[in-house]
Scaffold this motif. Structure first.
Motif, PDB file in Angstrom:
ATOM      1  N   ALA A  17       0.834  -1.199   0.000  1.00  0.00           N
ATOM      2  CA  ALA A  17       0.000   0.000   0.000  1.00  0.00           C
ATOM      3  C   ALA A  17       0.870   1.251   0.000  1.00  0.00           C
ATOM      4  CB  ALA A  17      -0.903   0.004   1.221  1.00  0.00           C
ATOM      5  N   PRO A  18       0.602   2.165  -0.925  1.00  0.00           N
ATOM      6  CA  PRO A  18       1.412   3.397  -0.954  1.00  0.00           C
ATOM      7  C   PRO A  18       1.116   4.303   0.230  1.00  0.00           C
ATOM      8  CG  PRO A  18      -0.313   3.490  -2.625  1.00  0.00           C
ATOM      9  CD  PRO A  18      -0.389   2.120  -2.004  1.00  0.00           C
ATOM     10  N   THR A  19      -0.128   4.263   0.711  1.00  0.00           N
ATOM     11  CA  THR A  19      -0.479   5.076   1.878  1.00  0.00           C
ATOM     12  C   THR A  19      -1.266   4.218   2.853  1.00  0.00           C
ATOM     13  OG1 THR A  19      -2.529   5.810   0.844  1.00  0.00           O
ATOM     14  CG2 THR A  19      -0.616   7.242   0.538  1.00  0.00           C
ATOM     15  N   CYS A  20      -1.284   4.631   4.100  1.00  0.00           N
ATOM     16  CA  CYS A  20      -2.039   3.920   5.129  1.00  0.00           C
ATOM     17  C   CYS A  20      -3.542   4.156   4.917  1.00  0.00           C
ATOM     18  CB  CYS A  20      -1.618   4.423   6.499  1.00  0.00           C
ATOM     19  SG  CYS A  20      -2.668   3.809   7.833  1.00  0.00           S
ATOM     20  N   PRO A  21      -4.359   3.086   4.828  1.00  0.00           N
ATOM     21  CA  PRO A  21      -5.808   3.279   4.645  1.00  0.00           C
ATOM     22  C   PRO A  21      -6.464   3.892   5.879  1.00  0.00           C
ATOM     23  CG  PRO A  21      -5.283   0.950   4.859  1.00  0.00           C
ATOM     24  CD  PRO A  21      -3.968   1.690   4.856  1.00  0.00           C
ATOM     25  N   ASN A  22      -5.810   3.802   7.006  1.00  0.00           N
ATOM     26  CA  ASN A  22      -6.373   4.330   8.244  1.00  0.00           C
ATOM     27  C   ASN A  22      -6.141   5.828   8.414  1.00  0.00           C
ATOM     28  OD1 ASN A  22      -7.705   3.924  10.791  1.00  0.00           O
ATOM     29  ND2 ASN A  22      -5.702   4.200  11.750  1.00  0.00           N
ATOM     30  N   CYS A  23      -4.866   6.250   8.267  1.00  0.00           N
ATOM     31  CA  CYS A  23      -4.559   7.655   8.507  1.00  0.00           C
ATOM     32  C   CYS A  23      -4.055   8.378   7.262  1.00  0.00           C
ATOM     33  CB  CYS A  23      -3.529   7.788   9.629  1.00  0.00           C
ATOM     34  SG  CYS A  23      -1.887   7.175   9.159  1.00  0.00           S
ATOM     35  N   GLY A  24      -3.784   7.616   6.197  1.00  0.00           N
ATOM     36  CA  GLY A  24      -3.379   8.252   4.944  1.00  0.00           C
ATOM     37  C   GLY A  24      -1.912   8.631   4.869  1.00  0.00           C
ATOM     38  N   ALA A  25      -1.123   8.208   5.863  1.00  0.00           N
ATOM     39  CA  ALA A  25       0.307   8.542   5.838  1.00  0.00           C
ATOM     40  C   ALA A  25       1.013   7.734   4.753  1.00  0.00           C
ATOM     41  CB  ALA A  25       0.932   8.243   7.193  1.00  0.00           C
ATOM     42  N   PRO A  26       1.921   8.343   4.037  1.00  0.00           N
ATOM     43  CA  PRO A  26       2.683   7.600   3.022  1.00  0.00           C
ATOM     44  C   PRO A  26       3.512   6.505   3.676  1.00  0.00           C
ATOM     45  CG  PRO A  26       3.601   9.803   3.322  1.00  0.00           C
ATOM     46  CD  PRO A  26       2.316   9.759   4.117  1.00  0.00           C
ATOM     47  N   GLN A  27       3.493   5.296   3.089  1.00  0.00           N
ATOM     48  CA  GLN A  27       4.153   4.148   3.709  1.00  0.00           C
ATOM     49  C   GLN A  27       5.510   3.827   3.126  1.00  0.00           C
ATOM     50  OE1 GLN A  27       2.829   2.539   6.499  1.00  0.00           O
ATOM     51  NE2 GLN A  27       1.803   4.509   6.267  1.00  0.00           N
ATOM     52  N   ARG A  28       5.774   4.342   1.956  1.00  0.00           N
ATOM     53  CA  ARG A  28       7.058   4.001   1.359  1.00  0.00           C
ATOM     54  C   ARG A  28       7.967   5.209   1.313  1.00  0.00           C
ATOM     55  NH1 ARG A  28       6.028   0.091  -3.770  1.00  0.00           N
ATOM     56  NH2 ARG A  28       3.830   0.283  -3.295  1.00  0.00           N
ATOM     57  N   ALA A  29       9.195   5.010   1.709  1.00  0.00           N
ATOM     58  CA  ALA A  29      10.167   6.103   1.669  1.00  0.00           C
ATOM     59  C   ALA A  29      10.353   6.553   0.231  1.00  0.00           C
ATOM     60  CB  ALA A  29      11.494   5.642   2.251  1.00  0.00           C
ATOM     61  N   ALA A  30      10.435   7.839   0.013  1.00  0.00           N
ATOM     62  CA  ALA A  30      10.654   8.368  -1.327  1.00  0.00           C
ATOM     63  C   ALA A  30      12.002   7.879  -1.834  1.00  0.00           C
ATOM     64  CB  ALA A  30      10.622   9.886  -1.294  1.00  0.00           C
ATOM     65  N   PRO A  31      12.054   7.481  -3.102  1.00  0.00           N
ATOM     66  CA  PRO A  31      13.348   7.027  -3.636  1.00  0.00           C
ATOM     67  C   PRO A  31      14.392   8.136  -3.530  1.00  0.00           C
ATOM     68  CG  PRO A  31      11.695   7.236  -5.377  1.00  0.00           C
ATOM     69  CD  PRO A  31      10.990   7.454  -4.086  1.00  0.00           C
ATOM     70  N   ILE A  32      15.542   7.762  -3.031  1.00  0.00           N
ATOM     71  CA  ILE A  32      16.615   8.750  -2.843  1.00  0.00           C
ATOM     72  C   ILE A  32      17.314   8.984  -4.189  1.00  0.00           C
ATOM     73  CG2 ILE A  32      18.756   9.261  -1.602  1.00  0.00           C
ATOM     74  CD1 ILE A  32      17.621   6.922   0.370  1.00  0.00           C
ATOM     75  N   ALA A  33      17.439  10.227  -4.566  1.00  0.00           N
ATOM     76  CA  ALA A  33      18.102  10.561  -5.826  1.00  0.00           C
ATOM     77  C   ALA A  33      19.551  10.108  -5.786  1.00  0.00           C
ATOM     78  CB  ALA A  33      18.018  12.060  -6.073  1.00  0.00           C
ATOM     79  N   GLY A  34      19.988   9.503  -6.867  1.00  0.00           N
ATOM     80  CA  GLY A  34      21.380   9.056  -6.943  1.00  0.00           C
ATOM     81  C   GLY A  34      21.662   7.846  -6.092  1.00  0.00           C
ATOM     82  N   ALA A  35      20.608   7.054  -5.800  1.00  0.00           N
ATOM     83  CA  ALA A  35      20.794   5.894  -4.943  1.00  0.00           C
ATOM     84  C   ALA A  35      21.434   4.729  -5.694  1.00  0.00           C
ATOM     85  CB  ALA A  35      19.464   5.448  -4.359  1.00  0.00           C
ATOM     86  N   ARG A  36      21.442   4.794  -7.027  1.00  0.00           N
ATOM     87  CA  ARG A  36      22.041   3.686  -7.774  1.00  0.00           C
ATOM     88  C   ARG A  36      23.540   3.639  -7.491  1.00  0.00           C
ATOM     89  NH1 ARG A  36      23.853   5.245 -13.276  1.00  0.00           N
ATOM     90  NH2 ARG A  36      24.042   7.495 -13.246  1.00  0.00           N
TER      91      ARG A  36
END
Ligand SMILES: [Zn+2]
Length: 103
Positions: A17-36
């Motif tokens: 789930a991209p966001t919590c169905p209960n409170c709507g908080a984003p569940q996945r950390a944003a991809p860090i730029a230059g993480a490759r």
């Protein structure tokens, strides 16, 4: 599919789930730029010096076609000379400039 705990409210949510169905908080950390993974300048220099005659540093730096040329002409020793000069060039290139060119 696994269940994880919401980072905001602690309720169990699917890890898909991209966001919590209960409170709507984003569940996945944003991809860090230059993480490759970045190419190591030191590794490129060592490869050019030791295995430059067969284009090892070119394969390492994601230039497989150039690497192939080195491989084809390796018996002429010309690639080894070019690789040696490239090792010096890499050494003289700043770390930032190197990563801008090769990632
Ligand atoms: Zn929540």
């Amino acid at each position: 599919m696994a269940l994880v705990y919401c980072r905001e409210c602690g309720k169990q949510v699917s890890d898909q789930a991209p966001t919590c169905p209960n409170c709507g908080a984003p569940q996945r950390a944003a991809p860090i730029a230059g993480a490759r993974p970045v190419k190591s300048r030191g590794a490129a220099i060592i490869l050019a010096l030791l295995l430059g005659g067969i284009g090892a540093h070119k394969f390492y730096l994601d230039r497989p076609l150039q690497g192939l040329l080195y491989l084809v002409f390796c018996l002429t020793f010309v690639p080894a000379i070019i690789a040696f000069l490239e090792a010096i060039a890499y050494a003289l290139t700043s770390e930032a400039e190197f990563h801008k060119t090769y990632g």
